[in-house]
Scaffold this motif. Structure first.
Motif: not given
Length: 531
Positions: A67-70, A75, A78, A111-112, A115, A119, A167
């Motif tokens: 997962a993309q860290l935001k 997040a 998004d 994915d969102k 994230s 978060a 992640g």
């Protein structure tokens, strides 16, 4: 927070109508009824007043490797709006989240979601660390959505453990190696997706879930949504489904039947009516059918139900088990003010009934077949002839053998059959008991009147005469009219050289195949004529 949820005016003109949204809402309807488009209408109608988070039925369930860290704000925007910059607004959501085609767009936001879940855990940890430093004492760590998901997962899938680490989503089955979340089954991935989306939706929001049962095993659906609802006290969930069992399982929800979509934001809809004597899933099935309703004896999948489905193609056949349930259901549907416009009839076995009872039932839309049991209809002469011809046997000889076999079987248990018919008729007369006045004397008087109608000798004699006449006729159909024995189709199988029980199955196969018309015509003679 109390929500005021609106639907388009059911007449097609005028202001939208407010519906009861004190609990959750279920929108149910057949495929093509415009349910998804109505969900979009609700989203667009309410999103300037409340936060509305809709999950479409068309969604990708691909879990990313990491997962993309935001940060939390990025997040959240998004996931809710489809983008995280300064242009993340309600006005642009139809383009950024739904690609400009909200009814058909393939939503791909797993994915969102992940994230945002990570978060929220990071933000929880940051605040806890800060508060601990300030207080210099132990502070209980509050659950983040990830912790809640782990607990729910353990409840609904006790043999699978889920972890969120660095992640990644990791899963482990009992006594098996750990594997990455992207290798999960469709059911596991959709369960995680739905739980996560509902938990991440902001407080005081409307959450719209299209096809909440998709990819989920029946045994998991109720558990999952009961738990999600328990944890969504500040949110209103609007379910969109065509699944009758799921709709019925939301016992405290307001249920709306979406009948059709007429274009230009015009839907035909109505509230699902209450009916104490009918199960709710049956009410949903009945009002959703575009055919007239036929209640019959038997269970779903039984051969006798198949007969009714083929013989009455213009009716929606609903099996109700025993005759009492058929009678109860037919009366309830015809007498319900909200449902009486539906054309409902019932069909039951004649089952020793005399003409007076048959007439009384007919007044309530309940008809009887011309043989004692529906199983007997497989043995009538015209049906036996069709099967004999199919097996290249002499129909006349086969009919004669079947007639003599059933005649012999009836004579061997004649006293039992006569007494059973008499018993049934006495029970009917006893069922007519009513008190003559509202006191003890009235009870005594009413019982006396009821018993006065019952003359065992006369009733037994009448029943004996019916059986004697059938036996004297030496006619197969006359024997089947009075002989009450469910096993007859299985027992005559051997006469046609078939294994025990195969005769009835063969007849149904012929009814579904090239001899459909011949078999249907043969059986319809003994079935009631329906409008």
């Amino acid at each position: 927070m109390t929500f005021s949820i609106e639907l388009p005016n059911r007449t097609g003109v005028g202001d939208p109508e407010k519906i009861d949204s004190s609990g959750h809402v279920v929108l149910i309807g057949a495929n093509g009824a415009g349910k998804t488009r109505l969900g979009i209408w609700i989203e667009e109608r309410h999103q300037n007043k409340y936060t509305v988070h809709r999950m479409s039925a068309q969604k990708a369930l691909t879990i990313p490797e990491f997962a993309q860290l935001k940060n939390l704000e990025q997040a959240e925007k998004d996931l809710i709006f489809g983008r995280s910059d300064q242009h993340a607004t309600v006005g642009r959501k139809i383009h950024d989240r739904w690609g400009g085609t909200p009814a058909t767009f393939l939503l791909s936001d797993y994915d969102k979601l992940l994230s945002l879940l990570f978060a929220k855990s990071s933000e929880r940890d940051r605040k806890h660390t800060e508060n601990t430093r300030q207080s210099q004492s132990y502070i209980l760590v509050a659950d983040a959505p990830i912790d809640t998901i782990v607990k729910i997962w353990g409840d609904i899938m006790p043999h699978r453990e889920i972890k969120f680490f660095d992640g990644k989503v990791l899963v482990k089955k009992t006594d098996e190696p750990e594997y990455h979340g992207k290798e999960m089954s469709d059911g596991e991935r959709v369960a995680l997706y739905l739980i996560g989306q509902c938990l991440c939706a902001p407080d005081n929001s409307i959450v719209i879930v299209d096809e909440p049962e998709i990819h989920l095993h029946k045994s998991l659906v109720d558990k999952l949504w009961n738990k999600v609802e328990e944890l969504s006290q500040t949110k209103t969930i609007v379910y969109i489904t065509h699944d009758l069992d799921f709709a019925a399982s939301r016992t405290d929800a307001n249920k709306i039947w979406i009948k059709s979509y007429n274009g230009n934001n015009v839907w035909t809809w109505d509230e699902v009516p209450d009916e104490e004597t009918l199960p709710e899933n049956m009410i949903l099935e009945v009002i959703g059918s575009r055919k007239k309703i036929l209640f019959c004896e038997g269970d779903a999948g039984s051969l006798d139900v198949t007969i009714y489905q083929i013989a009455y193609p213009n009716y929606h056949v609903i099996p109700r088990g025993g005759c009492d349930k058929v009678i109860e259901s037919t009366k309830a549907l015809r007498n319900n003010v909200a449902l009486h416009h539906l054309d409902a009839v019932g069909i039951i076995d004649s089952d020793y009934r005399e003409s007076e009872e048959v007439a009384a039932l007919l007044a309530h839309g309940i008809k009887t077949i011309a043989v004692a049991e529906i199983e007997n209809i497989f043995c009538v002469e015209s049906a036996v002839r069709v099967v004999a011809e199919h097996l290249t046997q002499d129909p006349n000889q086969v009919v004669e053998k079947v007639t003599q076999y059933i005649l012999s079987a009836l004579i061997s248990e004649l006293e039992l059959q006569i007494s059973s018919m008499a018993e049934r008729r006495i029970q009917y007369l006893l069922g007519a008991f009513s008190k003559s006045s509202n006191d003890k004397q009235g009870l005594t008087g009413g019982l006396g009147v009821t018993l006065g109608r019952i003359d065992v000798d006369v009733i037994y004699g009448e029943c004996k005469s019916e059986f004697d006449a059938a036996i004297a006729s030496n006619n197969l159909d006359e024997l089947l009219r009075v002989y009450n024995r469910k096993s007859l189709p299985a027992r005559i199988s051997g006469i046609l050289g078939l294994a025990n029980g195969e005769y009835k199955k063969l007849l149904v196969r012929l009814m579904k195949g090239p001899k459909r018309q011949a078999v249907t015509t043969a059986l319809q003679t003994y079935l009631p004529t329906l409008p």
